[in-house]
Structures are given as structure tokens and as C-alpha cells.
Design a protein around this motif. Structure first.
Motif, PDB file in Angstrom:
ATOM      1  N   PRO A  76       1.770  35.631  36.685  1.00  0.00           N
ATOM      2  CA  PRO A  76       0.393  35.139  36.799  1.00  0.00           C
ATOM      3  C   PRO A  76       0.274  33.774  37.475  1.00  0.00           C
ATOM      4  N   VAL A  77       1.384  33.023  37.573  1.00  0.00           N
ATOM      5  CA  VAL A  77       1.297  31.679  38.155  1.00  0.00           C
ATOM      6  C   VAL A  77       2.130  31.509  39.421  1.00  0.00           C
ATOM      7  N   ALA A  78       2.897  32.519  39.814  1.00  0.00           N
ATOM      8  CA  ALA A  78       3.806  32.361  40.949  1.00  0.00           C
ATOM      9  C   ALA A  78       3.618  33.473  41.962  1.00  0.00           C
ATOM     10  N   ALA A  79       3.688  33.104  43.257  1.00  0.00           N
ATOM     11  CA  ALA A  79       3.556  34.090  44.319  1.00  0.00           C
ATOM     12  C   ALA A  79       4.351  33.652  45.538  1.00  0.00           C
ATOM     13  N   ALA A  99      -3.107  29.245  44.178  1.00  0.00           N
ATOM     14  CA  ALA A  99      -2.521  28.373  43.153  1.00  0.00           C
ATOM     15  C   ALA A  99      -3.599  27.727  42.294  1.00  0.00           C
ATOM     16  N   ARG A 100      -4.739  27.378  42.913  1.00  0.00           N
ATOM     17  CA  ARG A 100      -5.852  26.780  42.145  1.00  0.00           C
ATOM     18  C   ARG A 100      -6.361  27.745  41.088  1.00  0.00           C
ATOM     19  N   GLN A 101      -6.552  28.980  41.466  1.00  0.00           N
ATOM     20  CA  GLN A 101      -7.050  29.960  40.507  1.00  0.00           C
ATOM     21  C   GLN A 101      -6.075  30.146  39.355  1.00  0.00           C
ATOM     22  N   ALA A 102      -4.778  30.172  39.671  1.00  0.00           N
ATOM     23  CA  ALA A 102      -3.764  30.291  38.624  1.00  0.00           C
ATOM     24  C   ALA A 102      -3.774  29.063  37.715  1.00  0.00           C
ATOM     25  N   ALA A 103      -3.901  27.867  38.318  1.00  0.00           N
ATOM     26  CA  ALA A 103      -3.885  26.629  37.534  1.00  0.00           C
ATOM     27  C   ALA A 103      -5.069  26.546  36.591  1.00  0.00           C
ATOM     28  N   GLU A 104      -6.232  26.973  37.052  1.00  0.00           N
ATOM     29  CA  GLU A 104      -7.413  26.895  36.193  1.00  0.00           C
ATOM     30  C   GLU A 104      -7.353  27.911  35.064  1.00  0.00           C
ATOM     31  N   GLY A 105      -6.467  28.921  35.207  1.00  0.00           N
ATOM     32  CA  GLY A 105      -6.300  29.879  34.123  1.00  0.00           C
ATOM     33  C   GLY A 105      -5.122  29.562  33.216  1.00  0.00           C
ATOM     34  N   ASP A 133     -10.680  17.383  40.233  1.00  0.00           N
ATOM     35  CA  ASP A 133      -9.840  16.902  39.141  1.00  0.00           C
ATOM     36  C   ASP A 133      -8.568  17.720  38.974  1.00  0.00           C
ATOM     37  N   LEU A 134      -8.037  18.213  40.089  1.00  0.00           N
ATOM     38  CA  LEU A 134      -6.782  18.949  40.085  1.00  0.00           C
ATOM     39  C   LEU A 134      -5.719  18.135  40.825  1.00  0.00           C
ATOM     40  N   MET A 270       1.799  23.637  45.036  1.00  0.00           N
ATOM     41  CA  MET A 270       1.545  23.724  43.597  1.00  0.00           C
ATOM     42  C   MET A 270       0.196  23.103  43.292  1.00  0.00           C
ATOM     43  N   VAL A 271      -0.461  23.614  42.285  1.00  0.00           N
ATOM     44  CA  VAL A 271      -1.685  22.997  41.778  1.00  0.00           C
ATOM     45  C   VAL A 271      -1.548  22.902  40.266  1.00  0.00           C
ATOM     46  N   ILE A 272      -1.795  21.710  39.744  1.00  0.00           N
ATOM     47  CA  ILE A 272      -1.737  21.450  38.300  1.00  0.00           C
ATOM     48  C   ILE A 272      -3.133  21.083  37.816  1.00  0.00           C
ATOM     49  N   ASP A 273      -3.540  21.656  36.705  1.00  0.00           N
ATOM     50  CA  ASP A 273      -4.830  21.322  36.100  1.00  0.00           C
ATOM     51  C   ASP A 273      -4.592  20.435  34.883  1.00  0.00           C
TER      52      ASP A 273
END
Length: 355
Positions: A76-79, A99-105, A133-134, A270-273
Motif C-alpha cells: 500500500p505504500v511502495a511502488a 506517494a502523496r496518496q499513500a502518505a495521507e493514508g 504540510d507534507l 518519498m512523501v511523509i505526512d
């Protein structure tokens, strides 16, 4: 320098990429990223790249077809995306959105790109995500190019391998974009074209001596660019350069071992929330506290203030959006070459831009 409307530049570049065969979405995204590079003041990695991208599109060395890319989700977080040399700015934007969509989830998302075309200015991707704010992170290498020698050696093995990260802050957001080498390939090429000398001795000759003459890079055997830290502390830049290689080419499973021959990139985004960790309020309170401490630090030179990463670029962007982008002569010359090879050479937009 003459100033140019960002909107007009974007419109012109989009039309040029479409004429060269790129899908409208790919053309629009690529134009947007290139103009953003110049808005931030990164003139070696902005609009100047368009002519090279256009030549590769026409020669079949780059693709403008988004349907050719292949994405494989491993969790769910890697592609992984096999870009098949679609223009890099489009691929990076696509990867960051995934990556943003994965991070927000899930708090974090990571996508690695293989067989991407060149990806332009890394800092140009950061601001939209920081404003949400990411924390975006972009890593890049080019497995077809070798310009930096390992610490203690003189044979070029890898590329400057930049890393970019955007850090949200209520008062002082930061856009960090640094290479793991002392200078970039673009700086060497630009200085050589101008017939000048580098600001610092950042070239290692093929004899193992340092030099500020860009010609020493283009010898046979070739010279190299010193790792970040130079001769004294280059072991640190060397280690970081190897880290970028591992997190781009190795992670994607395609790199120097495959001996690619065309301009391109291996990249990881990478995107971190922060909201999924200690919370966004706590995050920005800490970053604002730290940046304020830095800005308030006693100055080594009373006339020179401490400057945060990205602060100058964001100030330029705000001014250039209002007043137009002042493009250096070499960028304008490159743009003129791109327009001259197209049916847009006699168009009203080209004339309006003085091209």
C-alpha cells in the motif's frame, strides 16, 4: 537580462513539446516544472533543458506517451514505475502524487523510477507538497553518466546524485536541494561555455590534482568532479553518493550494471505526512523554533544574514511571478534554438517573447 512572462513561457514550452509528439498532459507538466526551476533561480536546470528534451523526443530517445509507463505496486505504500524514458518531470509528478496518496493514508509513500528521462530541477517539485504540510523527498542519479570519482580515486564512476527535501514551516518553510558532489555537471558545462574558471577548485584532474579549470574535466582520460567535502572531507560526500545510488538505481533494479546509453535518470520519491506521526502542529512548532534560532544566531559577518535553504529561491519566485523571469543569455539562446526548429518560429507568442 530581459524578463519573460512565466505564463507565456509555459504556453510556448507546452506547444513545443506537443509539436514534438508529447501528449498534452506530459507537455503541460514538463513545461510547468521547467518554468518552476527558473522561477526559483535554478537556470541551469530549468527552461534551458527544453532544447535537449525536444531533440530527444524527435530522435526517439525520449517519450511523451504516458500510456507507455508501467507501475507495479508492491504494498500500500511502495511502488515501482518503469518509465520507458517518458519525460522525467511528468514521471516524477506522477510518482509524487502516488506517494502523496499513500502518505495521507498510511503516513508514508515511496515510489522508485527506473528508465526515466532526465528529471530537471529537484527543488521544482517540492513547494506544492510543502504547502499541504507534507514532507517530499526526491533522490536522483543517472546510470548512463559518470562524472564523480570515488574518494581516493581519479576514475569517474557515478553522478552528482542530488537529494531534495521540502520541510513545512508556518514562518520559514525550507526547500533543500543539494548534490553529493562539490558542484554539478551543469556548472562545469556552463563555466566552460563561458570560457571562465570555477569559483573554487572543484575538479580533480586525471593526474589526481585539484583544479578550477573546467577544461581539466574534459581531458582524455577525463577528469572528475570532487565529491561533496572536497579533498579534505570528500569521504563523506562519497558515502552519501553511494547512498543515493543504492536508493535509486539499486532500489529500482536498473542501473549502471545494465550499461544504459541514453540521457535519463533513476529516481526515488518519498512523501511523509507529519500528521501521522507527532502531528503537524508539533512538527511546524519544532521546525519554526529551529529556523528562528538559526536566523537569530550571531553573524560571522555583521553584513551577511544567515539564509535558510530555499529562502532565496522562494523570494525570487514571488518577485518573478510579479515582474517576470530574468533569463540569462545562455538560457534565451537555448530557447531560441528550440523555437527555430519548430513551426512556432513565426508565431505571435514567439514574437511577443522576442524569440
Amino acid at each position: 537580462m530581459t524578463t519573460y512572462s512565466p505564463e507565456h513561457l509555459h504556453e510556448l514550452l507546452t506547444a513545443l513539446f506537443e509539436e514534438a509528439g508529447a501528449h498534452r498532459e506530459v507537455a503541460d507538466t514538463t513545461a510547468d516544472v521547467l518554468v518552476e526551476g527558473d522561477l526559483l533561480g535554478h537556470h541551469t536546470h530549468g527552461i534551458k533543458l527544453a532544447n535537449g528534451y525536444l531533440k530527444d523526443l524527435k530522435a526517439g530517445k525520449a517519450s511523451g506517451d504516458p500510456d507507455t509507463l508501467e507501475m507495479t505496486e508492491n504494498s500500500p505504500v511502495a511502488a515501482v514505475i518503469d518509465g520507458h524514458y517518458v519525460l522525467g518531470p511528468y514521471l516524477v509528478r506522477r510518482a509524487l502524487e502516488h506517494a502523496r496518496q499513500a502518505a495521507e493514508g498510511f503516513g508514508i509513500g515511496i515510489v522508485t523510477l527506473k528508465r526515466s528521462h532526465h528529471i530537471a530541477c529537484l527543488a521544482a517539485y517540492l513547494r506544492p507538497l510543502v504547502e499541504r504540510d507534507l514532507v517530499p523527498i526526491v533522490l536522483s542519479s543517472d546510470p548512463a553518466v559518470a562524472s564523480v570519482a570515488p574518494y581516493g580515486g581519479v576514475t569517474p564512476v557515478y553522478t552528482p546524485n542530488p537529494l531534495a527535501i521540502g520541510i513545512p514551516g508556518r514562518d520559514n518553510p525550507m526547500l533543500i536541494d543539494v548534490s553529493m558532489s562539490s558542484i554539478t555537471n551543469g556548472t562545469v558545462n556552463k563555466t566552460r561555455a563561458e570560457g571562465g574558471k570555477l569559483a573554487h577548485p572543484a575538479i580533480l584532474t586525471n593526474r589526481g590534482t585539484v583544479s578550477d579549470d573546467p577544461e581539466d574535466f574534459f581531458t582524455n582520460p577525463s577528469g572528475s568532479i570532487l565529491p561533496l567535502g572536497g579533498q579534505a572531507f570528500g569521504h563523506k560526500g562519497f558515502a552519501l553518493g553511494l547512498m543515493i545510488e543504492a536508493l535509486t538505481s539499486a532500489l529500482g533494479g536498473f542501473g549502471r550494471k545494465d550499461a544504459p546509453t541514453q540521457w535519463g535518470a533513476s529516481a526515488t520519491v518519498m512523501v511523509i505526512d507529519p500528521a501521522r506521526f507527532g502531528g503537524i502542529d508539533a512538527f511546524v512548532e519544532e521546525t519554526d523554533f529551529l529556523t528562528r534560532r538559526c536566523l537569530d544566531a550571531e553573524r560571522a559577518d555583521p553584513e551577511v544574514a544567515v539564509r535558510l535553504p530555499g529562502q532565496s529561491g522562494l523570494a525570487k519566485r514571488k518577485r518573478y511571478l510579479r515582474e517576470g523571469i530574468p533569463l540569462p543569455d545562455d538560457v534565451v539562446d537555448s530557447l531560441r534554438q528550440a523555437v527555430a526548429g519548430s513551426t512556432l518560429a513565426d508565431g505571435s507568442l514567439s514574437r511577443a517573447l522576442g524569440l
